[in-house]
Design a protein around this motif. Structure first.
Motif, PDB file in Angstrom:
ATOM      1  N   ASP A 187     -21.223 -12.753  16.601  1.00 45.24           N
ATOM      2  CA  ASP A 187     -21.753 -13.274  17.858  1.00 45.24           C
ATOM      3  C   ASP A 187     -20.688 -13.292  18.946  1.00 45.24           C
ATOM      4  OD1 ASP A 187     -20.077 -15.342  17.048  1.00 45.24           O
ATOM      5  OD2 ASP A 187     -21.436 -16.913  17.752  1.00 45.24           O
ATOM      6  N   GLY A 188     -19.487 -12.812  18.619  1.00 42.22           N
ATOM      7  CA  GLY A 188     -18.384 -12.921  19.560  1.00 42.22           C
ATOM      8  C   GLY A 188     -17.757 -11.587  19.934  1.00 42.22           C
ATOM      9  N   GLU A 189     -16.919 -11.642  20.961  1.00 39.94           N
ATOM     10  CA  GLU A 189     -16.198 -10.449  21.407  1.00 39.94           C
ATOM     11  C   GLU A 189     -14.961 -10.259  20.539  1.00 39.94           C
ATOM     12  OE1 GLU A 189     -14.499  -8.528  25.581  1.00 39.94           O
ATOM     13  OE2 GLU A 189     -15.146 -10.623  25.478  1.00 39.94           O
ATOM     14  N   PHE A 190     -14.710  -9.017  20.146  1.00 39.90           N
ATOM     15  CA  PHE A 190     -13.591  -8.732  19.261  1.00 39.90           C
ATOM     16  C   PHE A 190     -12.298  -8.542  20.062  1.00 39.90           C
ATOM     17  CE2 PHE A 190     -16.918  -6.538  16.370  1.00 39.90           C
ATOM     18  CZ  PHE A 190     -17.310  -7.771  15.876  1.00 39.90           C
ATOM     19  N   PRO A 191     -11.161  -8.750  19.397  1.00 36.17           N
ATOM     20  CA  PRO A 191      -9.874  -8.502  20.067  1.00 36.17           C
ATOM     21  C   PRO A 191      -9.735  -7.037  20.489  1.00 36.17           C
ATOM     22  CG  PRO A 191      -9.561  -9.781  18.061  1.00 36.17           C
ATOM     23  CD  PRO A 191     -10.982  -9.309  18.050  1.00 36.17           C
ATOM     24  N   PRO A 209     -12.692  -9.197  12.983  1.00 36.69           N
ATOM     25  CA  PRO A 209     -13.271  -8.565  11.791  1.00 36.69           C
ATOM     26  C   PRO A 209     -12.465  -7.387  11.244  1.00 36.69           C
ATOM     27  CG  PRO A 209     -14.321  -7.674  13.722  1.00 36.69           C
ATOM     28  CD  PRO A 209     -13.298  -8.671  14.221  1.00 36.69           C
ATOM     29  N   ARG A 210     -11.352  -7.056  11.859  1.00 35.41           N
ATOM     30  CA  ARG A 210     -10.668  -5.801  11.516  1.00 35.41           C
ATOM     31  C   ARG A 210     -10.325  -5.721  10.026  1.00 35.41           C
ATOM     32  NH1 ARG A 210      -5.703  -3.930  15.271  1.00 35.41           N
ATOM     33  NH2 ARG A 210      -7.216  -4.788  16.739  1.00 35.41           N
ATOM     34  N   ARG A 211      -9.690  -6.748   9.491  1.00 37.58           N
ATOM     35  CA  ARG A 211      -9.278  -6.710   8.082  1.00 37.58           C
ATOM     36  C   ARG A 211     -10.487  -6.671   7.160  1.00 37.58           C
ATOM     37  NH1 ARG A 211      -5.809 -11.350   4.819  1.00 37.58           N
ATOM     38  NH2 ARG A 211      -5.764 -10.263   2.811  1.00 37.58           N
ATOM     39  N   ALA A 212     -11.522  -7.453   7.464  1.00 39.44           N
ATOM     40  CA  ALA A 212     -12.714  -7.500   6.613  1.00 39.44           C
ATOM     41  C   ALA A 212     -13.403  -6.133   6.568  1.00 39.44           C
ATOM     42  CB  ALA A 212     -13.677  -8.556   7.140  1.00 39.44           C
ATOM     43  N   ILE A 213     -13.455  -5.449   7.719  1.00 33.73           N
ATOM     44  CA  ILE A 213     -14.110  -4.135   7.739  1.00 33.73           C
ATOM     45  C   ILE A 213     -13.293  -3.132   6.945  1.00 33.73           C
ATOM     46  CG2 ILE A 213     -14.824  -2.237   9.221  1.00 33.73           C
ATOM     47  CD1 ILE A 213     -15.427  -4.280  11.400  1.00 33.73           C
ATOM     48  N   LYS A 214     -11.967  -3.195   7.050  1.00 30.27           N
ATOM     49  CA  LYS A 214     -11.127  -2.271   6.267  1.00 30.27           C
ATOM     50  C   LYS A 214     -11.306  -2.498   4.768  1.00 30.27           C
ATOM     51  CE  LYS A 214      -7.494  -1.349   9.677  1.00 30.27           C
ATOM     52  NZ  LYS A 214      -6.047  -1.453   9.989  1.00 30.27           N
ATOM     53  N   GLN A 215     -11.410  -3.769   4.355  1.00 41.47           N
ATOM     54  CA  GLN A 215     -11.664  -4.056   2.938  1.00 41.47           C
ATOM     55  C   GLN A 215     -13.007  -3.467   2.496  1.00 41.47           C
ATOM     56  OE1 GLN A 215     -11.367  -8.353   2.785  1.00 41.47           O
ATOM     57  NE2 GLN A 215      -9.242  -8.289   2.043  1.00 41.47           N
ATOM     58  N   ALA A 216     -13.998  -3.586   3.348  1.00 43.71           N
ATOM     59  CA  ALA A 216     -15.329  -3.070   3.012  1.00 43.71           C
ATOM     60  C   ALA A 216     -15.311  -1.548   2.903  1.00 43.71           C
ATOM     61  CB  ALA A 216     -16.334  -3.514   4.076  1.00 43.71           C
TER      62      ALA A 216
END
Length: 294
Positions: A233-237, A213-220
Motif C-alpha cells: 500500500d506504500g511507495e517503495f524506496p 520489499p527489495r530483499r523479500a522479492i529477491k528471496q522469492a
C-alpha cells in the motif's frame, strides 16, 4: 236368375280385385326409411383429422412467441468475452462513485480459467498459471489503515487454501526486514499441515515499520516460482523497481496488488509491467467500501 259358368268366374275375379283395392286403402302408410347416420371421421393410419390439420396451420411466428427464446443448440450458452466483462463490472464490485461503463484501471481479466485447479492460483482477483506460487505481502505500519493487513491475510488464506496437490507455496512478509514462515523460505506442499501452519503463523503478524520489499522479492525469485504475488500500500524506496528488474533474470511474472488504489505511486505498476505480470488496484475496507476481495 241362374248364371252361366263363365259369368260366375268373371264375377269372382271382379270381386277379388275390388277386395284387394279396399285392403290397400285400409293399410297404414309405411314410414320412409331414416337416412343413414353420419359416422365420425376416422383418421387414416398415420394421418390426422381435419381439425388436427387445421391446428397445424398455426403460423411459425406464433409458435416462436409461445416458446421461450433459447440457444439454437438447446444447450446453455457460454458467455462471450464482452458479456463476461460486463458481468465482471457489477456495480457491487466497483469503487465508490464509479459506474459500470467507466474504465477500471488495474481490474484485470482472469487468464487461467481454462486450466485445471491444480495449475492455477488467484489472489485479489488476479489469476496466474502454475504449480508454485510465492506471496510477498506488506506488513508496514500503514497497513493498519482501512483494515489493509486484515484484508490481505483473509485473502491470503483463501488463496492458499484453494491450492491443491501437487502445488506448492511460500509466504514472505516484509517491512524494513523480511519474515518468512517457520523454516523458510522454501517451497511448501499445499497440504493440510502447511495450510494449518499458515493460519497459526498469521496470528503473529502485526503492522509495523517502513515499506521496503527489495530483499523479500529477491528471496522469492531465488526459489524460481511460476509466479509471485506482490502486495503493498506504500511507495517503495528509490531504485526498488530497477533492483527487482535486475534480479528477475528468469522473467518470472510478478503480479502486483495495490491496496492504496494508486495513491502511493506507480512502482507496483512498473514492476508488473517489466516482469510480464498484471497490476490490480484494490482499495477498500471491511465495512464494504471499494472492491471486495474475491
Amino acid at each position: 236368375m241362374r248364371l252361366s259358368h263363365r259369368s260366375t268366374v268373371a264375377l269372382g275375379l271382379v270381386l277379388l280385385v275390388a277386395a284387394g283395392g279396399l285392403a290397400a286403402q285400409d293399410a297404414p302408410a309405411s314410414k320412409p326409411a331414416p337416412p343413414p347416420a353420419k359416422s365420425k371421421a376416422q383418421p387414416a393410419p398415420g394421418g390426422k383429422t381435419a381439425k388436427a390439420k387445421e391446428k397445424d396451420k398455426t403460423r411459425p411466428q406464433d409458435k416462436d412467441k409461445a416458446k421461450p427464446k433459447s440457444d439454437p443448440s438447446g444447450e446453455t450458452r457460454v458467455l462471450t468475452k464482452a458479456e463476461a466483462e460486463a458481468r465482471r463490472r457489477s456495480p457491487f464490485l466497483l469503487p465508490p462513485g464509479a459506474s459500470p461503463g467507466d474504465p477500471q484501471p488495474g481490474y484485470e481479466v482472469d487468464d487461467a480459467r481454462d486450466e485445471p485447479p491444480w495449475r492455477q492460483a488467484a489472489f485479489f482477483g488476479i489469476r496466474a498459471r502454475g504449480r508454485f506460487f510465492i506471496y510477498v505481502v506488506d506488513q508496514s505500519g500503514s497497513m493498519i489503515d482501512d483494515d489493509r493487513l486484515t484484508r490481505a491475510t483473509i485473502e491470503l488464506r483463501r488463496s492458499v487454501f484453494a491450492l491443491q496437490s501437487p502445488q506448492q507455496f511460500e509466504v514472505i512478509f516484509y517491512n524494513d526486514e523480511t519474515t518468512t514462515m517457520p523454516g523458510g523460505p522454501i517451497p511448501r506442499p499445499a497440504d493440510q499441515h502447511n495450510k494449518d501452519l499458515l493460519t497459526a503463523w498469521l496470528r503473529l503478524i502485526d503492522p509495523d515499520g517502513e515499506t521496503s520489499p527489495r530483499r523479500a522479492i529477491k528471496q522469492a525469485l531465488a526459489l524460481r516460482p511460476d509466479a509471485v504475488f506482490l502486495l503493498s500500500d506504500g511507495e517503495f524506496p528509490d531504485g526498488t523497481v530497477e533492483a527487482v528488474a535486475g534480479a528477475n533474470t528468469r522473467n518470472i511474472p510478478i503480479h502486483c496488488i495495490d491496496l492504496a488504489g494508486g495513491l502511493a505511486g506507480d512502482h507496483l505498476q512498473r514492476i508488473a509491467h517489466d516482469s510480464g505480470g498484471r497490476y490490480a488496484s484494490r482499495p477498500g475496507n471491511l465495512q464494504g467500501g471499494g472492491v471486495p476481495a474475491r
